[in-house]
Design an enzyme around this catalytic site. Sequence first.
Site, PDB file in Angstrom:
ATOM      1  N   ASN A  76      -3.437  -9.903   7.536  1.00 32.39           N
ATOM      2  CA  ASN A  76      -3.381  -8.506   8.295  1.00 32.39           C
ATOM      3  C   ASN A  76      -4.312  -7.947   8.958  1.00 32.39           C
ATOM      4  O   ASN A  76      -4.762  -6.778   8.854  1.00 32.39           O
ATOM      5  CB  ASN A  76      -2.603  -7.642   7.386  1.00 32.39           C
ATOM      6  CG  ASN A  76      -1.238  -8.218   6.747  1.00 32.39           C
ATOM      7  OD1 ASN A  76      -0.804  -9.119   7.266  1.00 32.39           O
ATOM      8  ND2 ASN A  76      -0.706  -7.798   5.474  1.00 32.39           N
TER       9      ASN A  76
ATOM     10  N   THR B 106       0.679  -1.146   0.240  1.00 33.11           N
ATOM     11  CA  THR B 106       0.011   0.067   0.085  1.00 33.11           C
ATOM     12  C   THR B 106       0.991   1.315   0.042  1.00 33.11           C
ATOM     13  O   THR B 106       1.816   1.391   0.980  1.00 33.11           O
ATOM     14  CB  THR B 106      -0.819   0.083   1.248  1.00 33.11           C
ATOM     15  OG1 THR B 106      -1.658  -1.144   1.186  1.00 33.11           O
ATOM     16  CG2 THR B 106      -1.532   1.287   1.562  1.00 33.11           C
TER      17      THR B 106
ATOM     18  N   ASN C 231      -3.363  -4.954  13.446  1.00 35.48           N
ATOM     19  CA  ASN C 231      -4.574  -4.675  13.465  1.00 35.48           C
ATOM     20  C   ASN C 231      -5.434  -5.242  14.395  1.00 35.48           C
ATOM     21  O   ASN C 231      -6.659  -5.616  14.433  1.00 35.48           O
ATOM     22  CB  ASN C 231      -5.476  -4.820  12.179  1.00 35.48           C
ATOM     23  CG  ASN C 231      -5.058  -3.863  11.180  1.00 35.48           C
ATOM     24  OD1 ASN C 231      -4.780  -2.577  11.579  1.00 35.48           O
ATOM     25  ND2 ASN C 231      -4.980  -4.160  10.103  1.00 35.48           N
TER      26      ASN C 231
ATOM     27  N   TYR D  29      -7.618  -7.764   8.222  1.00 32.91           N
ATOM     28  CA  TYR D  29      -8.617  -7.262   7.293  1.00 32.91           C
ATOM     29  C   TYR D  29      -9.912  -8.178   7.267  1.00 32.91           C
ATOM     30  O   TYR D  29      -9.853  -8.962   7.992  1.00 32.91           O
ATOM     31  CB  TYR D  29      -8.243  -6.909   5.901  1.00 32.91           C
ATOM     32  CG  TYR D  29      -7.246  -5.674   6.095  1.00 32.91           C
ATOM     33  CD1 TYR D  29      -7.398  -4.427   6.648  1.00 32.91           C
ATOM     34  CD2 TYR D  29      -5.853  -6.024   5.945  1.00 32.91           C
ATOM     35  CE1 TYR D  29      -6.503  -3.375   7.120  1.00 32.91           C
ATOM     36  CE2 TYR D  29      -4.921  -4.975   6.196  1.00 32.91           C
ATOM     37  CZ  TYR D  29      -5.135  -3.610   6.482  1.00 32.91           C
ATOM     38  OH  TYR D  29      -4.240  -2.801   6.899  1.00 32.91           O
TER      39      TYR D  29
ATOM     40  N   HIS E 157      -6.934 -10.854  -0.455  1.00 34.63           N
ATOM     41  CA  HIS E 157      -6.143 -10.500   0.712  1.00 34.63           C
ATOM     42  C   HIS E 157      -6.989 -11.059   1.773  1.00 34.63           C
ATOM     43  O   HIS E 157      -7.858 -10.467   2.380  1.00 34.63           O
ATOM     44  CB  HIS E 157      -6.133  -8.899   0.899  1.00 34.63           C
ATOM     45  CG  HIS E 157      -5.128  -8.366   1.631  1.00 34.63           C
ATOM     46  ND1 HIS E 157      -4.561  -8.997   2.778  1.00 34.63           N
ATOM     47  CD2 HIS E 157      -4.896  -7.032   1.908  1.00 34.63           C
ATOM     48  CE1 HIS E 157      -4.009  -8.282   3.567  1.00 34.63           C
ATOM     49  NE2 HIS E 157      -3.781  -7.031   2.944  1.00 34.63           N
TER      50      HIS E 157
HETATM   51  C1  LIG Z   1       4.322   0.346   2.987  1.00 33.57           C
HETATM   52  C2  LIG Z   1       3.788  -1.182   3.344  1.00 33.57           C
HETATM   53  C3  LIG Z   1       2.618  -1.148   2.676  1.00 33.57           C
HETATM   54  C4  LIG Z   1       2.048  -2.567   2.849  1.00 33.57           C
HETATM   55  N1  LIG Z   1       1.097  -3.060   2.126  1.00 33.57           N
HETATM   56  C5  LIG Z   1       0.416  -4.229   2.271  1.00 33.57           C
HETATM   57  C6  LIG Z   1      -0.681  -4.345   1.312  1.00 33.57           C
HETATM   58  O1  LIG Z   1      -1.182  -3.653   0.767  1.00 33.57           O
HETATM   59  N2  LIG Z   1      -1.067  -5.683   1.420  1.00 33.57           N
HETATM   60  C7  LIG Z   1      -0.576  -6.614   2.089  1.00 33.57           C
HETATM   61  O2  LIG Z   1      -0.911  -7.778   1.959  1.00 33.57           O
HETATM   62  N3  LIG Z   1       0.638  -6.310   2.727  1.00 33.57           N
HETATM   63  C8  LIG Z   1       1.050  -5.212   2.719  1.00 33.57           C
HETATM   64  N4  LIG Z   1       2.375  -4.894   3.616  1.00 33.57           N
HETATM   65  C9  LIG Z   1       3.262  -6.120   4.219  1.00 33.57           C
HETATM   66  C10 LIG Z   1       4.252  -6.478   3.137  1.00 33.57           C
HETATM   67  O3  LIG Z   1       3.443  -7.235   1.913  1.00 33.57           O
HETATM   68  C11 LIG Z   1       5.168  -7.511   3.628  1.00 33.57           C
HETATM   69  O4  LIG Z   1       4.464  -8.692   4.016  1.00 33.57           O
HETATM   70  C12 LIG Z   1       6.045  -6.737   4.748  1.00 33.57           C
HETATM   71  O5  LIG Z   1       6.504  -5.453   4.228  1.00 33.57           O
HETATM   72  C13 LIG Z   1       6.997  -7.500   5.298  1.00 33.57           C
HETATM   73  O6  LIG Z   1       8.141  -8.136   4.280  1.00 33.57           O
HETATM   74  P1  LIG Z   1       9.469  -7.212   4.014  1.00 33.57           P
HETATM   75  O7  LIG Z   1      10.097  -7.682   5.066  1.00 33.57           O
HETATM   76  O8  LIG Z   1       9.832  -8.008   2.715  1.00 33.57           O
HETATM   77  O9  LIG Z   1       9.137  -5.916   3.954  1.00 33.57           O
HETATM   78  C14 LIG Z   1       2.669  -3.604   3.585  1.00 33.57           C
HETATM   79  C15 LIG Z   1       3.931  -3.386   4.133  1.00 33.57           C
HETATM   80  C16 LIG Z   1       4.596  -1.930   3.809  1.00 33.57           C
HETATM   81  C17 LIG Z   1       5.904  -1.839   4.693  1.00 33.57           C
END
Ligand SMILES: Cc1cc2nc3c(=O)[nH]c(=O)nc-3n(C[C@H](O)[C@H](O)[C@H](O)COP(=O)(O)O)c2cc1C
Length: 370
Positions: A180, A28, A237, A182, A177
Amino acid sequence: MNNSINLFSPYQLGDLELPNRIVMAPLTRQRAGKGNVPHSLNATYYAQRASAGLIIAEATQISPQGQGYPNTPGIYSAEQVAGWKLVTDAVHQQGGRIFLQLWHVGRISHPDFQPDGALPVAPSAIAPKGEAFTYDGPKPFVTPHALETSEIPEIVEQYRQGAINALAAGFDGIEIHAANGYLIDQFLRDGTNHRTDEYGGSIENRVRFLLEIIEAVTSVWDTNRVGVRLSPSGTFNDMRDSNPLETFGYTAQALNKFDLAYLHIVDSTDADIKYGGTAVPTKYLREKYTGTLIASAGYTREKGNAVLANKEADLVAFGTLFIANPDLPRRFALNAPLNQPNPETFYGGGEKGYTDYPFWSATSEQVVSL
Ligand SMILES: Cc1cc2nc3c(=O)[nH]c(=O)nc-3n(C[C@H](O)[C@H](O)[C@H](O)COP(=O)(O)O)c2cc1C
Protein backbone atom coordinates in the site's frame (compact mmCIF):
# COMPACT_ATOMS: atom_id res chain seq x y z
CA MET A 1 -21.71 -29.30 0.42
CA ASN A 2 -19.07 -31.32 -1.41
CA ASN A 3 -15.68 -32.03 0.15
CA SER A 4 -13.83 -29.18 -1.47
CA ILE A 5 -11.97 -26.79 0.74
CA ASN A 6 -14.01 -23.77 1.79
CA LEU A 7 -13.95 -20.90 4.26
CA PHE A 8 -14.87 -23.30 7.07
CA SER A 9 -12.12 -25.84 6.50
CA PRO A 10 -9.64 -25.68 9.38
CA TYR A 11 -6.07 -24.71 8.50
CA GLN A 12 -2.75 -25.54 10.10
CA LEU A 13 -0.75 -22.31 9.98
CA GLY A 14 2.70 -23.37 11.15
CA ASP A 15 2.03 -24.53 14.70
CA LEU A 16 -1.22 -22.57 14.96
CA GLU A 17 -4.51 -24.34 14.35
CA LEU A 18 -6.99 -22.03 12.67
CA PRO A 19 -10.61 -23.18 13.07
CA ASN A 20 -11.56 -21.55 9.76
CA ARG A 21 -9.92 -19.81 6.82
CA ILE A 22 -11.55 -16.44 7.38
CA VAL A 23 -8.91 -13.83 8.21
CA MET A 24 -9.64 -10.34 9.49
CA ALA A 25 -7.58 -8.01 7.27
CA PRO A 26 -5.51 -5.27 8.94
CA LEU A 27 -7.68 -2.18 9.29
CA THR A 28 -6.50 1.24 10.45
CA ARG A 29 -9.26 2.75 12.58
CA GLN A 30 -7.42 5.70 14.18
CA ARG A 31 -8.87 5.13 17.62
CA ALA A 32 -5.74 4.76 19.75
CA GLY A 33 -5.55 6.86 22.90
CA LYS A 34 -3.09 9.55 23.98
CA GLY A 35 0.51 8.62 23.20
CA ASN A 36 -0.73 6.28 20.44
CA VAL A 37 -1.63 3.77 23.15
CA PRO A 38 -4.34 1.13 22.57
CA HIS A 39 -7.02 1.02 25.26
CA SER A 40 -10.05 -0.94 26.41
CA LEU A 41 -12.30 0.15 23.51
CA ASN A 42 -9.79 -1.32 21.07
CA ALA A 43 -9.74 -4.53 23.13
CA THR A 44 -13.53 -4.76 22.92
CA TYR A 45 -13.46 -4.25 19.14
CA TYR A 46 -10.92 -6.99 18.51
CA ALA A 47 -12.46 -9.40 21.04
CA GLN A 48 -15.80 -9.02 19.23
CA ARG A 49 -14.06 -10.33 16.10
CA ALA A 50 -12.19 -13.24 17.73
CA SER A 51 -14.12 -15.89 15.78
CA ALA A 52 -11.93 -15.10 12.76
CA GLY A 53 -9.48 -17.89 11.98
CA LEU A 54 -6.84 -15.19 12.39
CA ILE A 55 -7.01 -11.48 13.20
CA ILE A 56 -4.34 -9.27 11.70
CA ALA A 57 -4.43 -6.16 13.87
CA GLU A 58 -4.18 -2.76 12.25
CA ALA A 59 -1.01 -1.16 10.93
CA THR A 60 1.05 -0.06 13.94
CA GLN A 61 4.05 2.24 13.72
CA ILE A 62 7.39 0.91 14.93
CA SER A 63 8.67 4.41 15.76
CA PRO A 64 7.41 8.00 15.95
CA GLN A 65 9.04 8.53 12.55
CA GLY A 66 6.86 5.75 11.13
CA GLN A 67 3.58 7.56 11.83
CA GLY A 68 1.56 9.24 9.08
CA TYR A 69 -2.01 9.58 10.37
CA PRO A 70 -3.63 10.85 13.58
CA ASN A 71 -4.34 8.44 16.43
CA THR A 72 -2.79 5.32 14.96
CA PRO A 73 -1.30 2.95 17.55
CA GLY A 74 2.40 2.39 18.08
CA ILE A 75 4.52 -0.48 19.37
CA TYR A 76 7.62 1.37 20.55
CA SER A 77 6.76 2.47 24.12
CA ALA A 78 6.11 0.52 27.31
CA GLU A 79 2.63 2.09 27.53
CA GLN A 80 1.79 0.90 24.02
CA VAL A 81 2.95 -2.63 24.85
CA ALA A 82 0.73 -2.60 27.95
CA GLY A 83 -2.18 -1.24 25.88
CA TRP A 84 -1.78 -3.97 23.28
CA LYS A 85 -1.67 -6.56 26.08
CA LEU A 86 -5.27 -5.59 26.91
CA VAL A 87 -6.14 -6.37 23.29
CA THR A 88 -4.32 -9.69 23.00
CA ASP A 89 -5.65 -10.89 26.37
CA ALA A 90 -9.20 -10.04 25.36
CA VAL A 91 -8.86 -11.85 22.02
CA HIS A 92 -7.28 -14.90 23.63
CA GLN A 93 -10.02 -15.02 26.26
CA GLN A 94 -12.48 -15.32 23.40
CA GLY A 95 -10.43 -18.16 21.89
CA GLY A 96 -8.93 -16.11 19.03
CA ARG A 97 -5.50 -15.63 17.48
CA ILE A 98 -4.02 -12.22 16.63
CA PHE A 99 -0.98 -10.99 14.69
CA LEU A 100 0.24 -7.38 14.69
CA GLN A 101 1.00 -5.51 11.46
CA LEU A 102 4.31 -3.64 11.80
CA TRP A 103 4.30 -0.33 9.95
CA HIS A 104 6.52 2.50 8.83
CA VAL A 105 4.78 4.94 6.48
CA GLY A 106 7.97 6.41 4.98
CA ARG A 107 7.05 9.39 2.78
CA ILE A 108 3.29 9.12 3.53
CA SER A 109 3.77 11.38 6.54
CA HIS A 110 4.26 15.06 7.32
CA PRO A 111 6.66 17.08 9.49
CA ASP A 112 3.68 17.57 11.86
CA PHE A 113 4.05 13.92 12.90
CA GLN A 114 7.83 13.79 12.90
CA PRO A 115 10.10 14.25 15.93
CA ASP A 116 11.39 17.86 15.86
CA GLY A 117 9.28 18.58 12.78
CA ALA A 118 11.81 16.75 10.60
CA LEU A 119 11.11 15.64 7.05
CA PRO A 120 9.58 12.19 6.59
CA VAL A 121 12.03 9.62 5.21
CA ALA A 122 11.92 7.56 2.02
CA PRO A 123 14.26 5.66 -0.30
CA SER A 124 14.41 8.69 -2.62
CA ALA A 125 13.49 12.38 -2.39
CA ILE A 126 10.25 12.08 -4.38
CA ALA A 127 7.09 13.68 -2.99
CA PRO A 128 3.89 11.70 -3.41
CA LYS A 129 1.02 13.47 -5.10
CA GLY A 130 -1.77 14.36 -2.72
CA GLU A 131 -2.14 15.37 0.89
CA ALA A 132 -1.22 14.06 4.29
CA PHE A 133 -4.03 13.77 6.85
CA THR A 134 -2.63 15.71 9.79
CA TYR A 135 -4.19 16.67 13.13
CA ASP A 136 -5.03 20.04 11.53
CA GLY A 137 -6.60 18.56 8.42
CA PRO A 138 -5.13 17.78 5.00
CA LYS A 139 -1.75 19.34 4.08
CA PRO A 140 0.25 18.79 0.87
CA PHE A 141 2.84 16.05 1.07
CA VAL A 142 6.42 17.31 1.33
CA THR A 143 9.50 16.02 -0.47
CA PRO A 144 10.93 13.40 1.91
CA HIS A 145 14.52 13.05 3.06
CA ALA A 146 16.23 10.29 1.06
CA LEU A 147 17.70 7.89 3.59
CA GLU A 148 21.48 7.71 3.65
CA THR A 149 22.75 4.16 3.32
CA SER A 150 24.12 4.54 6.84
CA GLU A 151 20.64 5.41 8.20
CA ILE A 152 18.98 2.21 7.00
CA PRO A 153 20.27 -0.20 9.71
CA GLU A 154 18.63 1.97 12.37
CA ILE A 155 15.22 1.48 10.77
CA VAL A 156 15.78 -2.26 10.39
CA GLU A 157 16.60 -2.24 14.10
CA GLN A 158 13.29 -0.46 14.83
CA TYR A 159 11.48 -3.35 13.15
CA ARG A 160 13.42 -5.81 15.32
CA GLN A 161 12.47 -3.83 18.43
CA GLY A 162 8.85 -3.72 17.24
CA ALA A 163 8.96 -7.50 16.91
CA ILE A 164 10.33 -7.83 20.46
CA ASN A 165 7.61 -5.52 21.75
CA ALA A 166 4.88 -7.41 19.87
CA LEU A 167 6.06 -10.62 21.52
CA ALA A 168 5.96 -8.92 24.93
CA ALA A 169 2.45 -7.65 24.18
CA GLY A 170 1.19 -11.22 23.75
CA PHE A 171 0.62 -11.35 20.01
CA ASP A 172 0.66 -14.72 18.25
CA GLY A 173 2.75 -13.39 15.40
CA ILE A 174 3.54 -10.37 13.28
CA GLU A 175 2.86 -9.24 9.73
CA ILE A 176 5.38 -7.01 7.99
CA HIS A 177 3.46 -4.29 6.15
CA ALA A 178 5.19 -4.18 2.78
CA ALA A 179 2.07 -3.06 0.92
CA ASN A 180 0.00 0.00 0.00
CA GLY A 181 2.77 2.48 -0.75
CA TYR A 182 4.40 2.66 2.68
CA LEU A 183 8.14 2.54 3.38
CA ILE A 184 8.98 -1.05 2.38
CA ASP A 185 6.80 -0.82 -0.73
CA GLN A 186 8.58 2.47 -1.57
CA PHE A 187 11.84 0.52 -1.62
CA LEU A 188 10.41 -2.35 -3.70
CA ARG A 189 9.08 -0.30 -6.61
CA ASP A 190 11.17 1.68 -9.05
CA GLY A 191 8.70 4.59 -9.23
CA THR A 192 9.71 5.55 -5.68
CA ASN A 193 13.17 4.00 -5.45
CA HIS A 194 15.80 5.81 -7.55
CA ARG A 195 18.70 4.85 -5.31
CA THR A 196 22.11 4.01 -6.68
CA ASP A 197 23.44 2.13 -3.63
CA GLU A 198 22.86 -1.53 -2.79
CA TYR A 199 19.20 -0.77 -1.92
CA GLY A 200 18.27 0.53 -5.38
CA GLY A 201 18.46 -0.27 -9.08
CA SER A 202 17.94 -3.99 -9.71
CA ILE A 203 15.04 -5.80 -8.05
CA GLU A 204 17.64 -7.85 -6.14
CA ASN A 205 18.71 -4.55 -4.57
CA ARG A 206 15.23 -3.09 -4.10
CA VAL A 207 14.07 -6.16 -2.16
CA ARG A 208 17.12 -6.03 0.14
CA PHE A 209 15.47 -3.74 2.73
CA LEU A 210 12.53 -6.15 3.11
CA LEU A 211 14.82 -9.17 3.38
CA GLU A 212 16.93 -7.46 6.04
CA ILE A 213 13.78 -6.69 8.02
CA ILE A 214 12.68 -10.32 7.76
CA GLU A 215 16.12 -11.44 9.00
CA ALA A 216 15.82 -8.99 11.90
CA VAL A 217 12.34 -9.96 13.05
CA THR A 218 12.96 -13.69 12.63
CA SER A 219 15.82 -13.34 15.10
CA VAL A 220 12.96 -12.65 17.57
CA TRP A 221 10.07 -14.79 16.28
CA ASP A 222 9.98 -18.26 14.74
CA THR A 223 9.70 -17.82 10.99
CA ASN A 224 6.28 -19.51 11.01
CA ARG A 225 4.92 -16.64 13.11
CA VAL A 226 5.94 -13.95 10.62
CA GLY A 227 3.88 -12.98 7.56
CA VAL A 228 4.43 -10.41 4.81
CA ARG A 229 1.80 -8.31 3.03
CA LEU A 230 2.35 -7.10 -0.54
CA SER A 231 0.14 -5.10 -2.92
CA PRO A 232 1.68 -5.82 -6.33
CA SER A 233 -1.04 -4.11 -8.33
CA GLY A 234 -1.69 -1.22 -5.98
CA THR A 235 -1.54 2.42 -7.04
CA PHE A 236 -2.70 3.81 -3.67
CA ASN A 237 -0.32 6.45 -2.28
CA ASP A 238 0.88 7.35 -5.77
CA MET A 239 2.75 4.10 -6.41
CA ARG A 240 4.25 3.03 -9.73
CA ASP A 241 6.53 0.31 -10.99
CA SER A 242 7.81 -0.24 -14.50
CA ASN A 243 7.44 -4.04 -14.32
CA PRO A 244 5.19 -5.23 -11.47
CA LEU A 245 5.12 -8.85 -12.67
CA GLU A 246 8.89 -9.04 -12.47
CA THR A 247 9.19 -6.98 -9.27
CA PHE A 248 6.64 -8.97 -7.33
CA GLY A 249 7.33 -12.34 -8.97
CA TYR A 250 10.92 -11.94 -7.82
CA THR A 251 9.90 -10.71 -4.36
CA ALA A 252 7.51 -13.65 -3.83
CA GLN A 253 10.26 -16.08 -4.84
CA ALA A 254 12.78 -14.38 -2.59
CA LEU A 255 10.48 -15.06 0.38
CA ASN A 256 10.44 -18.83 -0.20
CA LYS A 257 13.65 -19.46 1.67
CA PHE A 258 12.30 -18.13 4.99
CA ASP A 259 9.49 -20.64 5.61
CA LEU A 260 7.24 -17.78 6.73
CA ALA A 261 3.74 -18.07 8.19
CA TYR A 262 2.29 -16.67 4.98
CA LEU A 263 2.39 -14.25 2.10
CA HIS A 264 -0.64 -11.94 2.11
CA ILE A 265 -1.60 -10.42 -1.22
CA VAL A 266 -3.82 -7.41 -1.84
CA ASP A 267 -5.49 -8.27 -5.15
CA SER A 268 -5.83 -5.70 -7.90
CA THR A 269 -8.94 -3.56 -7.83
CA ASP A 270 -10.77 -1.69 -10.59
CA ALA A 271 -9.38 1.55 -9.14
CA ASP A 272 -5.79 0.28 -9.49
CA ILE A 273 -6.32 -0.51 -13.15
CA LYS A 274 -8.05 2.83 -13.71
CA TYR A 275 -5.02 4.63 -12.22
CA GLY A 276 -2.59 2.84 -14.49
CA GLY A 277 -1.71 -0.18 -12.36
CA THR A 278 -0.88 -3.54 -13.89
CA ALA A 279 -2.85 -6.46 -12.50
CA VAL A 280 -0.54 -9.01 -10.93
CA PRO A 281 -2.87 -11.98 -10.52
CA THR A 282 -2.78 -13.86 -7.22
CA LYS A 283 -2.72 -16.99 -9.40
CA TYR A 284 0.62 -15.82 -10.88
CA LEU A 285 2.10 -15.31 -7.41
CA ARG A 286 0.77 -18.71 -6.35
CA GLU A 287 3.14 -20.23 -8.87
CA LYS A 288 6.08 -18.26 -7.47
CA TYR A 289 5.47 -18.64 -3.76
CA THR A 290 5.59 -22.10 -2.19
CA GLY A 291 4.08 -21.36 1.24
CA THR A 292 0.70 -20.32 2.62
CA LEU A 293 -1.01 -17.61 0.59
CA ILE A 294 -3.72 -15.22 1.85
CA ALA A 295 -5.89 -13.54 -0.80
CA SER A 296 -7.58 -10.24 0.02
CA ALA A 297 -9.47 -7.23 -1.36
CA GLY A 298 -12.98 -7.41 -2.71
CA TYR A 299 -13.82 -10.88 -1.41
CA THR A 300 -17.33 -12.08 -0.62
CA ARG A 301 -18.41 -15.42 0.83
CA GLU A 302 -18.85 -16.82 -2.69
CA LYS A 303 -15.60 -15.44 -4.10
CA GLY A 304 -13.74 -16.59 -1.01
CA ASN A 305 -15.04 -20.12 -1.25
CA ALA A 306 -14.19 -20.19 -4.96
CA VAL A 307 -10.57 -19.03 -4.52
CA LEU A 308 -10.07 -21.73 -1.86
CA ALA A 309 -11.77 -24.47 -3.87
CA ASN A 310 -9.57 -23.58 -6.87
CA LYS A 311 -6.56 -23.75 -4.55
CA GLU A 312 -5.43 -20.30 -5.66
CA ALA A 313 -5.09 -19.31 -2.00
CA ASP A 314 -5.12 -21.04 1.39
CA LEU A 315 -6.83 -18.31 3.42
CA VAL A 316 -8.98 -15.30 2.57
CA ALA A 317 -8.88 -11.94 4.36
CA PHE A 318 -11.92 -9.67 4.65
CA GLY A 319 -11.63 -5.98 5.49
CA THR A 320 -14.72 -3.82 5.29
CA LEU A 321 -17.03 -6.79 5.89
CA PHE A 322 -15.27 -7.38 9.23
CA ILE A 323 -15.65 -3.71 10.16
CA ALA A 324 -19.43 -4.05 9.90
CA ASN A 325 -19.86 -7.67 10.98
CA PRO A 326 -18.10 -8.66 14.19
CA ASP A 327 -19.50 -12.19 13.77
CA LEU A 328 -18.65 -12.51 10.08
CA PRO A 329 -17.78 -16.25 10.23
CA ARG A 330 -21.13 -17.07 11.82
CA ARG A 331 -23.01 -14.97 9.28
CA PHE A 332 -21.12 -16.65 6.46
CA ALA A 333 -21.88 -20.08 7.96
CA LEU A 334 -25.60 -19.29 8.17
CA ASN A 335 -25.59 -17.35 4.91
CA ALA A 336 -27.21 -14.63 7.03
CA PRO A 337 -27.62 -11.04 5.85
CA LEU A 338 -24.64 -8.75 6.42
CA ASN A 339 -24.54 -5.34 8.10
CA GLN A 340 -23.37 -2.67 5.67
CA PRO A 341 -20.14 -0.82 6.55
CA ASN A 342 -20.39 2.95 7.01
CA PRO A 343 -17.27 4.66 5.53
CA GLU A 344 -17.97 7.83 7.54
CA THR A 345 -16.97 6.06 10.75
CA PHE A 346 -13.99 4.11 9.37
CA TYR A 347 -11.35 6.52 10.65
CA GLY A 348 -11.33 8.12 14.08
CA GLY A 349 -14.06 8.63 16.66
CA GLY A 350 -15.25 6.30 19.38
CA GLU A 351 -17.70 3.43 19.71
CA LYS A 352 -19.94 4.56 16.86
CA GLY A 353 -19.18 2.54 13.77
CA TYR A 354 -16.55 0.63 15.75
CA THR A 355 -17.95 -1.57 18.50
CA ASP A 356 -21.68 -0.98 17.93
CA TYR A 357 -22.31 -3.05 14.80
CA PRO A 358 -24.86 -5.66 15.87
CA PHE A 359 -24.20 -9.38 16.05
CA TRP A 360 -26.53 -11.58 14.08
CA SER A 361 -29.63 -12.61 15.93
CA ALA A 362 -32.01 -15.01 14.28
CA THR A 363 -35.30 -13.28 15.02
CA SER A 364 -38.19 -14.74 13.10
CA GLU A 365 -38.20 -12.21 10.28
CA GLN A 366 -34.44 -12.47 9.83
CA VAL A 367 -34.23 -16.25 9.45
CA VAL A 368 -32.88 -17.22 6.05
CA SER A 369 -32.48 -20.61 4.47
CA LEU A 370 -29.94 -22.52 6.52
C1 LIG B 1 -10.73 1.56 6.93
C2 LIG B 1 -9.62 0.80 6.28
C3 LIG B 1 -8.40 0.71 6.90
C4 LIG B 1 -7.36 -0.05 6.34
N1 LIG B 1 -6.18 -0.18 7.01
C5 LIG B 1 -5.22 -1.02 6.54
C6 LIG B 1 -4.05 -1.27 7.30
O1 LIG B 1 -3.88 -0.78 8.42
N2 LIG B 1 -3.12 -2.10 6.76
C7 LIG B 1 -3.28 -2.68 5.53
O2 LIG B 1 -2.41 -3.43 5.08
N3 LIG B 1 -4.41 -2.48 4.81
C8 LIG B 1 -5.38 -1.68 5.30
N4 LIG B 1 -6.54 -1.51 4.59
C9 LIG B 1 -6.79 -2.36 3.43
C10 LIG B 1 -7.59 -3.61 3.88
O3 LIG B 1 -6.76 -4.47 4.67
C11 LIG B 1 -8.11 -4.42 2.68
O4 LIG B 1 -7.05 -4.80 1.86
C12 LIG B 1 -9.14 -3.61 1.89
O5 LIG B 1 -10.16 -3.11 2.75
C13 LIG B 1 -9.79 -4.43 0.79
O6 LIG B 1 -10.43 -5.56 1.33
P1 LIG B 1 -12.04 -5.63 1.48
O7 LIG B 1 -12.59 -5.51 0.09
O8 LIG B 1 -12.30 -6.98 2.09
O9 LIG B 1 -12.46 -4.50 2.35
C14 LIG B 1 -7.56 -0.72 5.11
C15 LIG B 1 -8.80 -0.58 4.47
C16 LIG B 1 -9.82 0.15 5.03
C17 LIG B 1 -11.15 0.23 4.34
